[in-house]
Every structure is written in structure tokens, then in C-alpha cells.
Design an enzyme around this catalytic site. Structure first.
Site, PDB file in Angstrom:
ATOM      1  N   ASP A  42       0.115  -5.825  -0.204  1.00 59.57           N
ATOM      2  CA  ASP A  42       1.441  -6.085   0.543  1.00 59.57           C
ATOM      3  C   ASP A  42       1.105  -4.961   1.574  1.00 59.57           C
ATOM      4  O   ASP A  42       0.456  -3.954   1.518  1.00 59.57           O
ATOM      5  CB  ASP A  42       2.675  -6.222  -0.081  1.00 59.57           C
ATOM      6  CG  ASP A  42       3.035  -4.737  -0.677  1.00 59.57           C
ATOM      7  OD1 ASP A  42       2.348  -3.774  -0.631  1.00 59.57           O
ATOM      8  OD2 ASP A  42       4.157  -4.721  -1.168  1.00 59.57           O
ATOM      9  N   ASP A  76       3.969  -1.897   2.946  1.00 55.26           N
ATOM     10  CA  ASP A  76       5.407  -1.350   2.801  1.00 55.26           C
ATOM     11  C   ASP A  76       5.948  -0.371   3.720  1.00 55.26           C
ATOM     12  O   ASP A  76       4.981   0.485   4.256  1.00 55.26           O
ATOM     13  CB  ASP A  76       5.433  -0.401   1.542  1.00 55.26           C
ATOM     14  CG  ASP A  76       4.454  -1.356   0.281  1.00 55.26           C
ATOM     15  OD1 ASP A  76       5.476  -2.148  -0.336  1.00 55.26           O
ATOM     16  OD2 ASP A  76       3.571  -0.958  -0.243  1.00 55.26           O
ATOM     17  N   ASP A 131       7.293  -5.256   2.551  1.00 52.73           N
ATOM     18  CA  ASP A 131       8.354  -4.849   1.862  1.00 52.73           C
ATOM     19  C   ASP A 131       9.054  -3.629   2.748  1.00 52.73           C
ATOM     20  O   ASP A 131       8.403  -2.737   3.049  1.00 52.73           O
ATOM     21  CB  ASP A 131       7.923  -4.011   0.645  1.00 52.73           C
ATOM     22  CG  ASP A 131       8.632  -4.049  -0.801  1.00 52.73           C
ATOM     23  OD1 ASP A 131       9.857  -4.708  -0.412  1.00 52.73           O
ATOM     24  OD2 ASP A 131       8.258  -3.991  -1.816  1.00 52.73           O
TER      25      ASP A 131
HETATM   26  N1  DCP Z   1       7.596   1.388  -6.382  1.00 56.30           N
HETATM   27  C1  DCP Z   1       8.403   1.976  -7.265  1.00 56.30           C
HETATM   28  N2  DCP Z   1       9.257   0.801  -7.788  1.00 56.30           N
HETATM   29  C2  DCP Z   1       9.518  -0.316  -7.429  1.00 56.30           C
HETATM   30  C3  DCP Z   1       8.669  -0.927  -6.213  1.00 56.30           C
HETATM   31  C4  DCP Z   1       7.742   0.152  -5.759  1.00 56.30           C
HETATM   32  O1  DCP Z   1       8.069   2.936  -7.721  1.00 56.30           O
HETATM   33  N3  DCP Z   1      10.214  -0.968  -8.168  1.00 56.30           N
HETATM   34  C5  DCP Z   1       6.654   2.329  -5.637  1.00 56.30           C
HETATM   35  C6  DCP Z   1       5.441   2.662  -6.091  1.00 56.30           C
HETATM   36  C7  DCP Z   1       4.293   1.881  -5.430  1.00 56.30           C
HETATM   37  C8  DCP Z   1       5.012   1.700  -3.909  1.00 56.30           C
HETATM   38  O2  DCP Z   1       6.226   1.683  -4.255  1.00 56.30           O
HETATM   39  O3  DCP Z   1       3.134   2.485  -5.020  1.00 56.30           O
HETATM   40  C9  DCP Z   1       4.603   0.587  -3.465  1.00 56.30           C
HETATM   41  O4  DCP Z   1       4.515  -0.601  -4.192  1.00 56.30           O
HETATM   42  P1  DCP Z   1       3.403  -1.611  -4.169  1.00 56.30           P
HETATM   43  O5  DCP Z   1       3.652  -2.639  -5.543  1.00 56.30           O
HETATM   44  O6  DCP Z   1       3.465  -2.212  -2.901  1.00 56.30           O
HETATM   45  O7  DCP Z   1       2.210  -0.640  -4.470  1.00 56.30           O
HETATM   46  P2  DCP Z   1       1.162   0.059  -3.566  1.00 56.30           P
HETATM   47  O8  DCP Z   1       1.362  -0.221  -2.266  1.00 56.30           O
HETATM   48  O9  DCP Z   1       0.547   1.201  -4.244  1.00 56.30           O
HETATM   49  O10 DCP Z   1      -0.436  -0.871  -3.956  1.00 56.30           O
HETATM   50  P3  DCP Z   1      -0.704  -2.246  -3.247  1.00 56.30           P
HETATM   51  O11 DCP Z   1      -1.944  -1.805  -2.289  1.00 56.30           O
HETATM   52  O12 DCP Z   1      -1.283  -3.272  -4.128  1.00 56.30           O
HETATM   53  O13 DCP Z   1       0.251  -2.856  -2.103  1.00 56.30           O
HETATM   54 MG    MG Z   2       2.012  -1.891  -1.303  1.00 58.97          MG
END
Ligand code: DCP
Ligand code: MG
Length: 380
Positions: A205, A207, A304
Site C-alpha cells: 500500500d 501510507d 492509508d
Molecule cells: N503501523 C502500526 N500499527 C498499525 C498500522 C501501521 O504500527 N495499526 C505502522 C507500522 C508500519 C507502518 O505503520 O510499518 C505502515 O504499515 P504497513 O502495513 O503499510 O507496512 P509497510 O508500509 O512497512 O509495508 P508495506 O510495504 O507492505 O506497505
Molecule cells: Mg505500507
């Protein structure tokens, strides 16, 4: 011994937030195997086992060279009996039978398919599997009532949402979000967070964190941004919630009083393809009722959005940059080593019974007694 001298000997601190973990992983075979077991445990509601595998994988990600011999792992933290057995199997036999059999298992395959649906987590997937539902077709024929997110996830955008998003796509969406924010509140700022801020080239996604330099001006911003995007046809789905972060298990001991301003929007963007002209759109639909990806000039992307008051911005930035394990380890470090509670809203010092202010990530690391780790080195 002489043999030990020729072999690289590694030394790694125990918390992932004490380590510099870049995307240059020298041990992908081992970390992929451990991550798969972690994922399987998490999807099976065995969070403790999941974290243990994630921590073991993170230690290997931090090593400067490939592991070739079990002796090199002596003294390293977070490597439990189970993880060591998996590593030994791979070093000795080129594969781990546990990993292979997990990958082949009907349960794992079904969990992957079902949790691949937007809005479906481990609990729902598990319930469906126990009812004998393993595929999208079986789900569709089951007569289950799906919520709005799940309907979008199964019938409209399943393939799109399971295709990785590129950095280029993230940047295009960033421009659109920037325009929306600028139109509804000039001076507000948009920051790319999550995996792309850590330098990843793809993600599941995109963010973004939104704030305004004047405290309070960000109030009520999310609905305006969402309407702007919606009225121009950029959104295929959106759900705005307040404070969802606080509801997660690792939340802070107590939130600051202005907490209810924290807003989040889970959305699906309609992203126009680069080369739009030329191809004629076909009217045919796939079996799912989805338009075939090759024949339409757009794709669906998960986005997000988070709005934070500027007083909490540094905490939100740190908390939403990840990786997930890095975040978990920061909170564990804060709690166990410093008697502090860290969240993406604030840092509370339990000994001094007060909140510690910060306007940058550097200050938060300093409060925690940690060396500053930049985003590109938080890929634990
Ligand atoms: N996060 C968190 N708690 C949540 C949602 C998110 O701590 N309830 C934080 C940790 C993640 C970041 O926000 O690193 C973004 O969430 P993602 O699931 O999008 O994770 P990433 O961006 O790191 O990975 P991807 O490349 O799969 O989107
Ligand atoms: Mg992400």
C-alpha cells in the site's frame, strides 16, 4: 580455532531498534524461510511464535555477510531452538522440510488466498476455512454476507490489490494527495511514510501522514480531503476512522488528552495508467466481475492516510515509518529498558510521571537513550 578465524564472526545487539538494518539483506534464503513461518504463526493466531520467528529473521537481516556455518551464529540474540533448527536444515540440506510442508499445506494456501482479500484478517479467514471455504469461488458460492470492504476486496479489486505497488505509483498518488490537501487547507503538509519512507521499491500500500504547522488547524481535515478526492473520482473505496491505532494491543499506557483528533482513512485509490490513450476499453468482465486489468486504463491501489496534530507529528512519523518489527522493538525497549511508554502519539516517562516532548525523530531516540537510526536503516 583456526577455522573460526577464517569465518566471519558476527555480533548484534539484542533489540532491533539498536541495529542498522538496510534493505541489503545478505541472507534472503534464511529470512524468507523464517518470515514464512512467522506469517503462518500470525495467521494461525500464534502471535508469540510469530514474533519469535520475526526477531530471528531480523537478526539475520542485520548481518553483513551470508551465514555459511552454524558456528557463526554462536552468541547471537533472538535465535531460539526452533529458528536454529530451520537455519541448520537450510544450511545442511538446502531447504527446511517444515517450511516446504507449510508452504504446500491446504491451510496455509487457503489463509493466503483469503487474507489476500481487502478487509479480511486472520480471524475471519480461519472461521471460513473451518467451514470448508478455501478459495474465492467457494466464498462467493457460500452465501456469506460480506461487508463493504470485503466486497470491494473479493469482487472488484482482488488482483490489483495483491499486485505490488511501485515507488513511481506511490509518487503519483503522493502528488494527488498533495493537491487535495493543499486545496482544502493551504499550508498543510503531506509526508510519505511506511515502507516507501524506508526506501523500499515496492509495497502493499502507500501510507501518508498529514499535518499542519499550526496546532488545531488539522482538525476536521480528513473528511474534507476525502470529499475532494471522492468528488474528482480518485477513490474506489474509503473508510475513515478515529484513533484506530489506540485500539491495538501494544498501545500506550495512557493517551494524551487531545488524542481524539487523530484520524485515519483506509482507502482504495483509482490510479490512472501511464499510457492512457490508444487501447480501446473492452466491455467484457472477468469471472469475478472484475474488469480485466490489461483492458482498462487504471488500477486499484490501497492508500492509508493519517492526520496528526503537529504536537504529535514526530511520534506519528516514527510510529508509522516501521518496519512493524522495528516499531514493536522500540516499544519493548522503551518499556523494559527505560520504563517509558511509547506510542505514535506520545512518549510517557513512568518514573517522572510525565510526557516527554519531541519535535523530531532524533529527539525521541535521544529520550529513549538510543542512537539515531534513519528510516533507511529501520528495515528490521
Ligand atoms: N503501523 C502500526 N500499527 C498499525 C498500522 C501501521 O504500527 N495499526 C505502522 C507500522 C508500519 C507502518 O505503520 O510499518 C505502515 O504499515 P504497513 O502495513 O503499510 O507496512 P509497510 O508500509 O512497512 O509495508 P508495506 O510495504 O507492505 O506497505
Ligand atoms: Mg505500507
Amino acid at each position: 580455532t583456526g577455522q573460526d578465524k577464517e569465518m566471519a564472526v558476527f555480533s548484534v545487539p539484542s533489540y532491533a531498534c539498536q541495529r542498522r538494518t538496510t534493505l541489503d539483506n545478505q541472507n534472503t534464503t534464511l529470512t524468507d524461510a523464517l518470515s514464512l513461518l512467522a506469517e503462518n504463526a500470525e495467521l494461525s493466531d500464534e502471535d508469540g511464535r510469530g514474533v519469535a520467528f520475526r526477531r530471528a529473521a531480523a537478526v539475520l537481516k542485520a548481518l553483513p555477510k551470508p551465514v555459511t556455518d552454524m558456528a557463526q551464529l554462536r552468541g547471537l540474540p533472538c535465535l531460539g531452538e526452533h529458528s536454529l533448527r530451520v537455519i541448520r536444515d537450510i544450511l545442511e540440506n538446502g531447504m527446511s522440510s517444515e517450511v516446504e510442508s507449510t508452504k504446500q499445506s491446504e491451510r496455509y494456501k487457503a489463509l493466503k488466498v483469503l487474507t489476500g482479500i481487502f478487509g479480511v484478517g486472520a480471524k475471519t479467514a480461519d472461521r471460513w476455512i473451518r467451514e470448508g471455504i478455501h478459495t474465492l469461488h467457494q466464498l462467493r458460492d457460500s452465501g456469506h454476507t460480506l461487508n463493504r470492504a470485503q466486497q470491494a476486496g473479493v469482487f472488484l479489486h482482488y488482483d490489483d490489490l495483491n499486485r505490488p505497488v511501485s515507488k513511481a505509483d506511490a509518487d503519483i498518488i503522493g502528488e494527488t494527495v498533495g493537491k487535495a490537501v493543499d486545496a482544502v487547507l493551504p499550508g498543510a503538509q503531506v509526508t510519505l511514510i511506511g515502507g516507501f519512507r524506508r526506501g523500499k521499491l515496492t509495497g502493499h500500500d502507500v501510507d501518508f501522514l498529514i499535518t499542519h504547522p499550526e496546532e488545531g488547524r488539522e482538525e476536521g481535515l480528513m473528511p474534507k480531503v476525502v470529499s475532494w478526492l471522492e468528488s474528482r473520482g480518485f477513490l474506489l473505496y474509503q473508510k475513515t476512522t478515529r484513533n484506530s491505532y489506540l485500539e491495538c494491543k501494544d498501545g500506550p499506557a495512557r493517551p494524551p488528552s487531545n488524542i481524539d483528533r487523530f484520524e485515519r482513512c483506509l482507502s482504495i485509490f483509482k490510479l490512472a495508467n501511464e499510457e492512457t490513450g490508444g487501447t480501446t476499453q473492452l466491455e467484457t468482465l472477468t469471472e469475478n466481475g472484475t474488469e480485466p486489468a490489461g483492458h482498462r486504463p487504471w488500477r486499484a491501489v490501497r492508500v492509508d492516510l493519517v492526520v496528526s496534530p503537529v504536537s504529535q507529528f514526530a511520534f506519528a512519523l516514527l510510529g508509522w515509518t516501521g518496519s512493524k518489527l522495528f516499531e514493536r522493538e522500540l516499544r519493548r525497549w522503551a518499556g523494559y529498558e527505560k520504563a517509558m511508554s511509547l506510542s505514535s502519539h506520545a512518549l510517557y516517562d513512568n518514573k517522572q510521571s510525565r510526557y516527554l516532548r519531541a519535535t523530531s525523530e532524533e529527539e525521541i531516540f535521544a529520550h529513549l537513550g538510543l542512537e539515531y537510526i534513519p528510516p533507511s536503516e529501520r528495515n528490521a
